[in-house]
Scaffold this active site. Sequence first.
Site, PDB file in Angstrom:
ATOM      1  CG  LEU A 491      -2.127  -0.914   1.197  1.00 33.28           C
ATOM      2  CD1 LEU A 491      -2.868  -0.826   2.521  1.00 33.28           C
ATOM      3  CD2 LEU A 491      -3.063  -0.550   0.042  1.00 33.28           C
ATOM      4  CE  LYS A 492       2.287   7.864  -2.763  1.00 34.58           C
ATOM      5  NZ  LYS A 492       2.074   8.539  -1.460  1.00 34.58           N
ATOM      6  CD1 TRP A 493       2.071   2.317   4.069  1.00 34.02           C
ATOM      7  CD2 TRP A 493       0.043   2.496   4.975  1.00 34.02           C
ATOM      8  NE1 TRP A 493       1.683   1.060   4.414  1.00 34.02           N
ATOM      9  CE2 TRP A 493       0.429   1.132   4.991  1.00 34.02           C
ATOM     10  CE3 TRP A 493      -1.203   2.841   5.499  1.00 34.02           C
ATOM     11  CZ2 TRP A 493      -0.372   0.129   5.508  1.00 34.02           C
ATOM     12  CZ3 TRP A 493      -2.005   1.842   6.017  1.00 34.02           C
ATOM     13  CH2 TRP A 493      -1.592   0.497   6.015  1.00 34.02           C
TER      14      TRP A 493
END
Length: 776
Positions: A491-493
């Site tokens: 995931l791209k936080w």
Amino acid sequence: MAKKQTQWAQVGKRKVELSNLDKIIFPEDEVLKAEVIEYYLTIAPTILNHIKGRAMTLIRFPDGVHGESFYQKNRPQWAPEWIEFATLGKEEKDYILPTEPAVLVWIANLAGLELHQLHSRKPHFDKPDYMVFDLDPPEGYDFRKVVPIAFELKAHIETYGYTPFVKTTGGKGLHICCPLEPAQGFSEVFDAAQLIAQPFVESHQNDTTLHIKKEARKGRVLVDIYRIRSGQSIVSPYSLRGRVGAPVSMPLTWDELADVTNPAVFNIKNAVEKVMADGDAWESIDAYAVELHTHRKAKAASKKLPPNKKHKSPEQLETYKQKRDFEKTPEPAGEIITGGNNNFVVHRHHASHLHYDLRLEQEGVLKSWAVPRGFPPRPGVKRLAVQTEDHPMEYLKFDGKIPKGQYGAGEMWIYALGKYQLTKEKKDGFYFRLNSKEMTGEYRMHKTKEKEFLLERVDAPQIDWLNQFIDPMLSETADKPPLGPDNIYELKWDGIRALIAYEEGKMRIYTRNHIDVTAQFPELLEGEKAFRATNALFDAEIVSLDATGKPIFKKVINRMAARGESNIQKLSKTNPVYCYVFDCLYLDGRTLIGEPLTKRKEWLKDAIRPDTPYRVSEFVEDGESLFEAAREHGLEGIMAKKRDSKYLPGRRSDCWLKVKVRQSAEVLIIGYTAGKGNRGQTFGALHIAERVGKELHYRGKVGTGFDDNIIKEVLKELKKVDTLKSIDVVGELLDRKTSTWLDPKLIVEVSYSKLTPDNMFREPVFLRLRPDLSEV
């Protein structure tokens, strides 16, 4: 005669007298002697890795590069007593042995621009530790024609079992060096080099020659093997040359060499910057040392060693064997093996207590020490090292899990594997140098009790990973996830990108733009509870989550902007943050950036304890499903990363791809137009530009996406920035005469549909300020 201007400088533990610092040494390049001294002092940790313990010949230019120059081999009688020397050669000259940065400063103050090294190292002055092939083209020869010759010679040398390393000479040619175990004399090494060079030159006789006389070369490149003879030298790696342009003899990777068209691009102005950005291409050269191909023996056989008074049993591995059940553990049973006698391995051993095992080959076995807190990162830091039982030589390659119930049960990783040299023996211990792809450095082992030692680092690393600002690796963008087994996905936080530096219980947290935010996140400062490490540098994203676990950017920005200790403490309870860690750059005494991503992930997972605000950012193999899940849950997007990629500090690479659910970009505000109507007191639209390399590319104006609160917030930030009369960008500015132009320091994020033919953003919409990236 002008009066000599002198002053004293403290360099380490030495005081060095400096004189005439404003003297011009390189007139065309306007380089002063002070800058020469600064260069050698700054590059000292790297250059000393290659020249420490070597006899040096200096070329001095006291009146600058256009004045008279001369060679100096003898240590001057008036030299400080702390400058070491070795008496060598038939003429018994006292050659200087560089041992510390102060020696380089002293040499530079003498205008000793060029450092030329003999091919052997203390204590084996009669035995070379590399074989050199000097590719010396004639004057006016196109360097681009030298490069393919170097690659063909490299391939030829490799057939003899050597690992060739390459560097520019600082002139018009190249040096190819092949590391050797210092076992044979100069004549044997020269004979071996000749046996390699002759068939190569015969097969490339139109382009190369072995004729040393210039009139016999006939425009061909000399493959100079004659420098390997006793008393000869080559210019040292990272040495300046006394020539216009202040060039440097620059070690390169072979991939880098392929792109070099002019070796003069490496000079006093950019050499240190290159090393800081790319590392030392020759750092691990000694780890590849091999026996001369003309003297290689058959594989050594196992044998029993005679009784040794240092051991209770004549069987040196008896204690090791008694502690293990080899039907249950995958560890090697082992036999005593005679061999090169200079191999080493360091294991990261996650047993009942995490520790590191240092193992040095001696007398056919591996002498072993357990180092509970890992290797010291710099001089002055001491680590307890407890000597344990000897281990078999097969342990050099052991990497696996020792089963529960067995002695030392737990994961064991090879942390570093290479060659070592004893550099000095003392009554209470010894000094030694480790050389490997993973870690290189000189250490001291100081005995304090029967089995207890103190391990201390002697040399300073070029980069202080724990105390300098390290720029994180950056990604390219993609419209959809790349597919294939070469990638992993996470995931791209949606939070603040941060680097977490942890050292001896102390922590420092800073953003991508070097903003120190340590004080803003007190809940992240309990490193001893969170990390299985003594020293580490992590790459992470600090996020604030809502009740559903979704990251809310505005909340974490509010945390970053908070001021006042009591207010920050209150917010840490009411609006806590979490830190998702996705990479590890440095761990307990060595950098990890050269390791494949999946190996870094493995060590990262072991280094982060559960049930703390720190969480490992997990990855999956199915990028399409993860991207759809991100879209479905309203998340920002995902990251696709090459599983074998190295970490490239400060660089943007397509090894990491950012795949966003909505297309957006981080841009600089470079100006604004006057507002009209209900925006009459604020602004109409923001002029935005995107940084591409060192240039600003104009992307047009953004005037939508603002509500009243955001307009006030943006206006407040605009007033902090200096105005400019004009601004230089790539592209045609809109409303040039009616706009206010700003110093490009304020970063915002905008979304857009696509780029127009003139490289403007189509349908741009303001998303948010990015104070974590801005310079105001």
